[in-house]
Design an enzyme around this catalytic site. Structure first.
Site, PDB file in Angstrom:
ATOM      1  N   GLU A   1       0.835  -1.219   0.000  1.00 28.96           N
ATOM      2  CA  GLU A   1       0.000   0.000   0.000  1.00 28.96           C
ATOM      3  C   GLU A   1       0.864   1.262   0.000  1.00 28.96           C
ATOM      4  OE1 GLU A   1      -4.220  -1.673   1.531  1.00 28.96           O
ATOM      5  OE2 GLU A   1      -3.113  -0.536   3.031  1.00 28.96           O
TER       6      GLU A   1
ATOM      7  N   GLU B   1      -5.906  -7.499  -1.815  1.00 23.69           N
ATOM      8  CA  GLU B   1      -6.573  -7.613  -0.517  1.00 23.69           C
ATOM      9  C   GLU B   1      -8.047  -7.323  -0.694  1.00 23.69           C
ATOM     10  OE1 GLU B   1      -4.924  -5.192   2.630  1.00 23.69           O
ATOM     11  OE2 GLU B   1      -2.870  -5.728   2.092  1.00 23.69           O
TER      12      GLU B   1
END
Ligand code: CA
Length: 624
Positions: A177, A270
């Site tokens: 991320e 995810e």
């Protein structure tokens, strides 16, 4: 139409399955590629097992988590890696203590169960996400060039050790991320350089593995920027939590665009969805929460439907696969927060231990504890596999259970008068297989009651089920652009006497409703202005004027709302500001209006302080 017939036929053939009862309905995704990745991120598993957590199949037989995943149709395990998740005394930060040693243990068991591996390097000593990308302690004082070398060596060493376990590494993420950079670096130049340093090591240890980059939400600018700065990679990964990351349409659009524009492959690294509102480990959960919309019911069927929708979107966009984040982050075996905290602290099985405070004082240091994800697991609170643990299998075969009604679609109407209610003849019943059915309703208008904003009437379906219908009374607001939703605010007259900031702006967090508002602020300490709107052609009668205001950092103020009739002051009502989101709602009632009158309503604001500020929103002039 052809597809529908095929599906209907499958349903007929699936009747024996329905008798077996899979616990959920799942419509298969047609033409799902055989090599589509169904990855499960089970990075916390070793810490959980050390804490005494056991996993069971649906029948209550204790089994190895990796074997359960294999049975459910998963073909890949994702693991996060932190450089050094320990404090100076060797106490674990928690979150699964995901160092290279733990990664190797997971890798070995994945290989034993014929599950391939996706490695997720955070290049940090603890959680890396859009909010934090702390450099590992050992890299803290390094220059970018030194970090590139250290990152290359760390990746080379970690992957070499993982390769020695026999693991089949298919994909490696250089960073987690990385919306705001990586390893303490915040520029795209640095991010691209670090991605390339990691990618070089990946190619040396696993020449066939795909090099992936990972961002927290589907946004085209992330891959565009790093590519512009020279990043080399094979796969663009995004997280996609349906309740946080926008529509499935946007997800598909970004994934498609990245492939088309840059020739990169794509993957959802995810995702997750809750099966319940409840919590099982005395540590509150990430969702649901204020201001978060949950598009599917928080049930096992809702979880299945969400996961099917995300997977279908991934397939439609041509993605390599979908990874489910922490489907097994369950409660440790304690009867209270205090009991559990002993295990979280010792074995690192909570999201953060108190020791993590030395590395991350503002988040982990304050809010350390257990799992905020147990309601998004694919196991129940009894640690038995939910039917959703078999979603990868069911998405190919389909699944069926006993058809049951799950509720009714919310019923609401708007009306100009409560005396002339036109209530719907039927209400839509919802079923767990996704089907619906209109059920006639007998309404009892004697049950009409006032709620906070709306009205409600109760009734019964012809089968006797109690149902309700919300009634919104349409009240005409005589003002134009009363909530500042439109950019054009020419209908307002503004007199700015002090030269401070006074303008329309947008902010979902700062407004009363919608996103527009009228803002004032002055860094030098003084605001003095008037904003008003005039209306003519009102029908005669009594009217009411009100607005909403909040603000702060004010020492002294003189504020009011006012009403002028044909230019003459009729009335005013005082107001003030206290703090953010503490809304005041000054109101002037019983304003007598005759035909032909010009009514001016407005706010006069004078205040001083250390950067006084405020927001006006949702003005209302209505006939009483
Ligand atoms: Ca929890």
């Amino acid at each position: 139409m052809k597809a529908f017939c095929v599906f209907a036929l499958c349903l007929c053939l699936a009747i024996p399955c329905a008798l077996a009862d899979d616990g959920i309905f799942v419509k298969p995704i047609e033409d799902l590629p055989q090599d589509f990745y169904f990855a499960a991120d089970i990075s916390s598993v070793i810490a959980l097992e050390r804490s005494g957590v056991k996993f069971y199949d649906a029948d209550g037989t204790q089994k190895d988590l990796f074997a359960l995943l294999k049975e459910g149709g998963w073909n890949m395990v994702r693991i996060r890696i932190w450089n050094d998740p320990f404090d100076a005394e060797g106490h674990p930060y928690g979150g699964g203590i995901c160092d290279v040693d733990i990664a190797c243990e997971i890798a070995k068991r994945a290989a034993k169960n014929d599950l391939s591996l996706m490695v997720d390097f955070h290049y940090s000593d603890f959680w890396a996400d859009p909010g934090k990308q702390f450099a590992p302690k050992a890299w803290k004082n390094m220059t970018l060039a030194q970090k590139e070398e250290a990152l290359y060596q760390f990746t080379l060493d970690a992957l070499s050790r993982i390769r020695a376990t026999g693991a089949q590494v298919k994909m490696v993420q250089m960073g987690n991320e990385t919306d705001a950079g990586m390893a303490g670096e915040t520029s795209y130049t640095a991010l691209a350089a670090l991605i390339n340093a990691g990618g070089k090591a990946v190619k040396e240890v696993y020449p066939d593995a795909l090099r992936a980059v990972h961002f927290s939400k589907p946004q085209f600018n992330f891959p565009r920027e790093i590519i512009a700065f020279g990043a080399e990679f094979d796969v663009y990964c995004t997280s996609y939590y349906p309740y946080w990351h926008g529509s499935l349409e946007n997800l598909i659009s970004v994934l498609t665009q990245v492939q088309k524009t840059y020739g990169k492959q794509v993957m959802i690294a995810e995702t997750a969805y809750p099966f319940t509102m409840d919590d099982s480990d005395f540590n509150g959960n990430s969702v649901p929460g204020d201001g978060v919309t949950m598009d599917w019911p928080l049930t096992v069927q809702g979880q299945a439907d969400a996961l099917r929708a995300v997977t279908a979107a991934a397939k439609e966009a041509g993605a390599l696969g979908v990874a489910y984040w922490e489907p097994a982050w369950l409660s440790v075996p304690g009867g209270s927060w205090e009991d559990n905290a002993i295990l979280w602290e010792k074995y690192g099985s909570g999201w953060a231990s108190s020791y993590a405070g030395s590395y991350d004082p503002n988040d982990a240091g304050k809010y350390y504890g257990g799992s905020s994800w147990d309601n998004q697991a694919l196991f129940g609170f009894d640690h038995r596999a939910l039917p959703t643990l078999s979603m990868p299998r069911f998405l190919r075969t389909g699944a069926a259970t006993v058809k049951q009604r799950t509720g009714f679609r919310p019923c609401s109407i708007t009306t100009e008068s409560l005396d002339d209610l036109r209530l719907p003849a039927a209400i839509v019943a919802l079923y767990n297989d996704g089907s619906t059915n209109a059920m006639p309703v007998i309404w009892d208008t004697a049950t009409l009651e006032k709620l906070e904003d709306d009205y409600q009437v109760s009734g019964k379906t012809i089968y006797g089920d109690p149902v309700t219908c919300q009634i919104r009374l349409l009240i005409t607001n005589c003002l134009q652009n009363p909530g500042f939703e439109s950019e054009d605010i020419a209908m307002y007259t503004i007199e700015n006497r002090s030269g401070g900031e006074v303008y329309r702006s947008t902010s979902i967090n700062d407004c009363k409703s919608g996103k527009g508002l009228f803002h004032f602020y002055d860094g030098d300490g003084s605001v003095d202005f008037t904003i008003a709107q005039s209306v003519s052609n009102l029908a005669s009668g009594l009217y009411q004027f009100s607005l909403y205001i909040h603000g702060g950092d004010v020492n002294a103020s003189d504020m009011e709302i006012f009403v002028l009739i044909n230019g003459e002051k009729y009335a005013s009502a005082p107001m003030s500001v206290t703090k953010w989101q503490e809304w005041q709602h000054p109101t002037i009632s019983s304003i007598p209006v005759n035909e032909g009158d010009i009514i001016t309503v407005g706010a006069r604001i004078t205040c001083q302080g250390k950067g006084p500020w405020g927001k006006l929103d949702d003005w209302k002039l209505i006939k009483e």
